[in-house]
Write a protein that holds these residues in place. Structure first.
Motif, mmCIF file in Angstrom:
data_model
loop_
_atom_site.group_PDB
_atom_site.id
_atom_site.type_symbol
_atom_site.label_atom_id
_atom_site.label_comp_id
_atom_site.label_asym_id
_atom_site.label_seq_id
_atom_site.Cartn_x
_atom_site.Cartn_y
_atom_site.Cartn_z
ATOM 1 N N SER A 45 0.849 -1.129 0.111
ATOM 2 C CA SER A 45 0.148 0.171 0.071
ATOM 3 C C SER A 45 0.763 1.303 -0.145
ATOM 4 O O SER A 45 0.520 2.118 -0.636
ATOM 5 C CB SER A 45 -0.981 0.032 1.205
ATOM 6 O OG SER A 45 -1.474 1.051 1.407
ATOM 7 N N VAL A 46 1.877 1.239 0.635
ATOM 8 C CA VAL A 46 2.902 2.204 0.931
ATOM 9 C C VAL A 46 3.645 2.450 -0.481
ATOM 10 O O VAL A 46 4.007 3.558 -1.037
ATOM 11 C CB VAL A 46 3.864 2.263 2.158
ATOM 12 C CG1 VAL A 46 4.861 3.374 1.948
ATOM 13 C CG2 VAL A 46 2.874 2.143 3.336
ATOM 14 N N PHE A 47 4.114 1.370 -0.956
ATOM 15 C CA PHE A 47 4.774 1.347 -2.339
ATOM 16 C C PHE A 47 3.888 2.000 -3.382
ATOM 17 O O PHE A 47 4.248 2.815 -4.196
ATOM 18 C CB PHE A 47 4.956 -0.233 -2.606
ATOM 19 C CG PHE A 47 5.627 -0.333 -3.949
ATOM 20 C CD1 PHE A 47 7.217 -0.238 -4.386
ATOM 21 C CD2 PHE A 47 4.783 -0.449 -5.212
ATOM 22 C CE1 PHE A 47 7.589 -0.197 -5.580
ATOM 23 C CE2 PHE A 47 5.594 -0.621 -6.501
ATOM 24 C CZ PHE A 47 6.989 -0.534 -6.423
ATOM 25 N N ASP A 48 2.495 1.735 -3.439
ATOM 26 C CA ASP A 48 1.632 2.334 -4.577
ATOM 27 C C ASP A 48 1.532 3.760 -4.259
ATOM 28 O O ASP A 48 1.692 4.592 -5.287
ATOM 29 C CB ASP A 48 0.279 1.326 -4.553
ATOM 30 C CG ASP A 48 0.124 0.143 -5.095
ATOM 31 O OD1 ASP A 48 1.419 -0.085 -5.551
ATOM 32 O OD2 ASP A 48 -0.683 -0.618 -4.702
ATOM 33 N N GLN A 83 12.913 1.825 -2.278
ATOM 34 C CA GLN A 83 12.218 0.841 -2.675
ATOM 35 C C GLN A 83 12.493 -0.642 -2.185
ATOM 36 O O GLN A 83 11.978 -1.701 -2.654
ATOM 37 C CB GLN A 83 12.050 0.966 -4.293
ATOM 38 C CG GLN A 83 13.384 0.549 -4.863
ATOM 39 C CD GLN A 83 13.876 2.300 -5.221
ATOM 40 O OE1 GLN A 83 13.646 3.265 -4.537
ATOM 41 N NE2 GLN A 83 14.691 2.069 -6.347
ATOM 42 N N TYR A 84 13.834 -0.776 -1.788
ATOM 43 C CA TYR A 84 14.425 -2.197 -1.566
ATOM 44 C C TYR A 84 13.675 -2.660 -0.185
ATOM 45 O O TYR A 84 13.938 -3.684 0.038
ATOM 46 C CB TYR A 84 15.813 -1.875 -0.945
ATOM 47 C CG TYR A 84 16.657 -2.307 -2.294
ATOM 48 C CD1 TYR A 84 16.894 -3.377 -2.813
ATOM 49 C CD2 TYR A 84 17.196 -1.079 -3.150
ATOM 50 C CE1 TYR A 84 17.894 -3.720 -4.058
ATOM 51 C CE2 TYR A 84 17.816 -1.553 -4.469
ATOM 52 C CZ TYR A 84 18.096 -2.455 -4.781
ATOM 53 O OH TYR A 84 19.138 -2.754 -5.890
ATOM 54 N N PHE A 85 12.733 -1.964 0.286
ATOM 55 C CA PHE A 85 12.243 -2.711 1.413
ATOM 56 C C PHE A 85 11.030 -3.597 0.819
ATOM 57 O O PHE A 85 10.744 -4.786 1.523
ATOM 58 C CB PHE A 85 11.225 -1.971 2.304
ATOM 59 C CG PHE A 85 9.957 -0.894 1.734
ATOM 60 C CD1 PHE A 85 8.810 -1.376 1.337
ATOM 61 C CD2 PHE A 85 10.293 0.177 1.289
ATOM 62 C CE1 PHE A 85 7.678 -0.983 0.877
ATOM 63 C CE2 PHE A 85 9.302 1.155 0.584
ATOM 64 C CZ PHE A 85 7.975 0.558 0.622
ATOM 65 N N MET A 86 10.566 -3.576 -0.310
ATOM 66 C CA MET A 86 9.957 -4.402 -1.274
ATOM 67 C C MET A 86 10.701 -5.719 -1.521
ATOM 68 O O MET A 86 10.161 -6.636 -1.474
ATOM 69 C CB MET A 86 8.989 -3.836 -2.251
ATOM 70 C CG MET A 86 7.768 -3.026 -1.918
ATOM 71 S SD MET A 86 6.643 -3.743 -1.020
ATOM 72 C CE MET A 86 6.296 -5.222 -1.744
ATOM 73 N N PHE A 87 11.870 -5.249 -1.995
ATOM 74 C CA PHE A 87 12.689 -6.362 -2.271
ATOM 75 C C PHE A 87 13.022 -7.476 -1.262
ATOM 76 O O PHE A 87 13.095 -8.464 -1.636
ATOM 77 C CB PHE A 87 14.022 -5.732 -2.905
ATOM 78 C CG PHE A 87 15.085 -6.816 -3.640
ATOM 79 C CD1 PHE A 87 14.943 -6.552 -5.167
ATOM 80 C CD2 PHE A 87 15.960 -7.328 -2.852
ATOM 81 C CE1 PHE A 87 15.942 -7.325 -5.684
ATOM 82 C CE2 PHE A 87 16.828 -8.329 -3.542
ATOM 83 C CZ PHE A 87 16.875 -8.153 -5.128
ATOM 84 N N TYR A 88 13.127 -6.546 -0.082
ATOM 85 C CA TYR A 88 13.842 -7.459 1.045
ATOM 86 C C TYR A 88 12.591 -8.316 1.491
ATOM 87 O O TYR A 88 12.909 -9.677 1.960
ATOM 88 C CB TYR A 88 14.142 -6.577 2.072
ATOM 89 C CG TYR A 88 14.421 -7.248 3.407
ATOM 90 C CD1 TYR A 88 15.506 -8.246 3.342
ATOM 91 C CD2 TYR A 88 14.224 -6.685 4.659
ATOM 92 C CE1 TYR A 88 15.912 -8.739 4.553
ATOM 93 C CE2 TYR A 88 14.497 -7.458 6.042
ATOM 94 C CZ TYR A 88 15.575 -8.606 5.662
ATOM 95 O OH TYR A 88 16.008 -9.140 6.860
#
Length: 616
Positions: free
Chosen positions: A315-318, A331-336
């Motif tokens: 949700s935060v990414f979007d 953005q690497y928090f999604m990668f992780y």
């Protein structure tokens, strides 16, 4: 010493004070006699007030909270400014009891109480004045800072227990008190750490708190370009080398001093030379630790916790990441989090795919989604080749359908404004193939070639939309070399024709004519380019596919097409394990087209554009 329960029930100690009891003072104040009231405020504001005297007052205030109405807000503010955290355990416990009684009886004081607690989420500051000038404003080296933070969270939990609506009043205060980015690293570190602790016992605030933290990190990230970080590191390294050569051999240190020096050096090696990058590095380390701790219980992945956190982070990414162009690290928090379980990575790819193909989304969002898909497939070691093939099938089939719909229409010509998502998808496919082609062909060359041939790259690159003209030249060049080697498509004729048609745009300015060359008409970027923050990169590196330099032999090999009839021999070679295994796959890609202008030293982890000569 009295126990906690005995202390609460025991009468306060007798101490010397002025003005009578609290009830008498408040009664006089109501009748207009403010002398004792002002004396009371003065005593409470005295920094030298003794613990015993403070305990006595707090005990009376705790029993008289019904009198502390809005009209006595000034007195309550004095109580909230007391330095209670640095007092004895007895004072701390009595103060916590007072806060609970106050907010339960007088909710009008809820906001001031919350503001007081949140203000303690950063280390105390000390200011040294000399001749009316502040000469120091550094973090107070308080040994009890961790214990103080624990007490603050106890206070917040106490207030939330008595007032269920606390979260809705708390969130604006958390936003207001977020330190500016020019505050010390320690201040930012403590505040973000404490915000994340709040999400543990006030889970309804987690999404908003994550959004707040990531928004601040994003501002740090985009205001610190990767080139600036690399330049600062290079300058710092040069200075360090000069100092080392100057001081070498001047001092003969003892062995224990050497050890101390080694610790200092190792700590300094981890520091980023760029001050904003240093702050970002520390905060990203905290965010990664939080994600790991939430998703793992007793060292094992908790699927329920992980899914819940994944939903919040998507949700935060979007909302924040996807609309932001060219962020380098946040953005690497999604990668992780996607690295914890393949299902999460596939869910993220599916989420991006839906964004890409949905015509109701703005074109720029669809193009960015394409960039994320290509970069994620290329760089994430934890994505198996079967998932890569499934994604390529989706992307390529969509490209063919797009061509079917456009080839006969009036818009069937090369134009980024009209066909941006198409070109972004083409580049994602080319980029993925550059990184993953060896894995796609590993084990059974004939089967791998058959799969790649089924994708029909020839139709894509030769269609009237001409993607080779729009995609980043370095990606096009390497895609052309690889597809030529395996005789999938011959791109060089189109590339040369595009080069002949390319006319630089000349604009007149005050300084004379300026020739503009459009090197990246798609305005695309690779969001999972190499991560260069020193501390937090340790979390990412084990799961990340790095660029490896191509040798002269590799470059020559790319120029040699596979001979027809040799597939079976090469099949045997693959089956014998003579090709690199999956972990050793070499990626071939620049970190961005701008890297063509950089020196090899400045491009950490990715090369400058790797030029493969056209075949003669």
């Amino acid at each position: 010493m009295l126990g906690a329960d005995e202390f609460i029930s025991s009468p306060p100690r007798k101490t010397v004070r002025f003005g009578g009891t609290l009830s008498e003072i408040l009664l006089k104040y109501e009748k207009g006699d403010t002398t004792d009231f002002e004396l009371l405020k003065h005593q409470l504001s005295d920094p030298d007030i003794k613990d015993a005297q403070l305990l006595n007052w707090l005990h009376e205030f705790r029993a008289s909270v019904t009198y502390l109405t809005k009209e006595l807000e000034q007195l309550v503010n004095v109580l909230l400014k007391l330095p209670w955290l640095r007092r004895s355990r007895e004072v701390v416990e009595e103060y916590l009891g007072f806060l609970g009684n106050l907010v339960s009886a007088q909710t009008v004081h809820l906001r001031p109480c919350l503001r007081m607690i949140v203000s303690q989420f950063v280390p105390p500051r000390i200011t040294i004045r000399e001749d009316d000038v502040d000469i120091s404003d550094s973090d107070d080296d308080d040994e009890n800072i961790s214990e103080n933070f624990n007490t603050c969270h106890r206070a917040l939990q106490t207030v939330a227990r008595y007032v269920p609506s606390t979260p809705q009043f708390l969130m604006p205060i958390l936003v207001e008190f977020f330190p500016f980015i020019n505050k010390s690293e320690r201040t930012l570190e403590c505040y973000v750490h404490n915000l994340l602790r709040v999400t543990v016992y006030l889970p309804t605030l987690r999404l908003q708190i994550l959004e707040l933290i990531i928004e601040k990190l994003l501002k740090l990230d985009v205001s610190t370009p990767q080139q600036d970080i690399e330049d600062a590191e290079e300058t710092a390294n040069n200075c360090a080398n000069e100092e080392k050569s100057t001081e070498e051999g001047l001092f003969d240190m003892e062995e224990d001093e050497d050890r101390k020096g080694d610790k200092v050096v190792s700590a300094s090696i981890e520091r980023m030379a760029h001050p904003l990058a240093e702050r970002l590095d520390i905060l990203m380390t905290i965010l990664f630790s939080y994600i790991k701790d939430v998703c793992h219980v007793d060292g094992k992945l908790d699927i329920s916790n992980t899914k819940d956190l994944y939903r919040d982070l998507v949700s935060v990414f979007d909302k924040l990441i996807l609309p932001t162009h060219a962020s380098c690290h946040v953005q690497y928090f999604m990668f992780y989090i996607c690295s914890f379980k393949l299902g999460l990575a596939e869910a993220f790819l599916d989420h991006l795919w839906k964004k890409l193909q949905d015509p109701n989304n703005p074109s720029v969002i669809r193009q960015t989604a394409g960039s994320y898909i290509g970069s994620f497939l290329a760089r994430a070691k934890f994505i198996p080749i079967i998932t890569v093939k499934a994604c390529l099938d989706l992307l390529v089939n969509w490209l063919h359908k797009y061509i079917d719909n456009q080839d006969t229409g009036a818009n069937a010509y090369c134009d980024v404004a009209l066909h941006g998502p198409f070109y972004s998808t083409c580049q994602a496919v080319f980029y993925t193939l550059i990184f993953r082609h060896k894995q796609l062909l590993d084990g059974n060359l004939r089967k791998g070639l058959s799969y790649l041939q089924s994708l029909n790259f020839e139709r894509i690159v030769m269609c009237q939309l001409n993607p080779l003209k729009i995609c980043i030249p370095s990606v096009v060049n390497l895609f052309a070399a690889i597809t030529r080697k395996y005789q999938l498509v011959f791109c060089y004729t189109i590339i040369e024709r595009n080069n002949r048609q390319f006319i630089p745009v000349v604009r007149s300015g005050t300084g004379g004519d300026l020739v503009q060359t459009c090197t990246n008409p798609l305005d695309s970027f690779f969001p999972f380019d190499p991560y260069i923050l020193k501390r937090s990169k340790k979390t990412i590196d084990p799961m990340y596919q790095f660029w490896e330099e191509l040798s002269a032999e590799d470059l020559e090999d790319l120029k040699k097409p596979i001979k027809k009839g040799s597939s079976e021999d090469e099949d045997d070679d693959f089956l014998k394990g003579e090709t690199p295994q999956n972990d050793g796959v070499v990626g071939i890609a620049p970190n961005s087209y701008e890297s063509n202008t950089r020196s090899p030293v400045s491009s950490i982890g990715s090369p400058a554009d790797c030029y493969v000569p056209y075949p003669l």
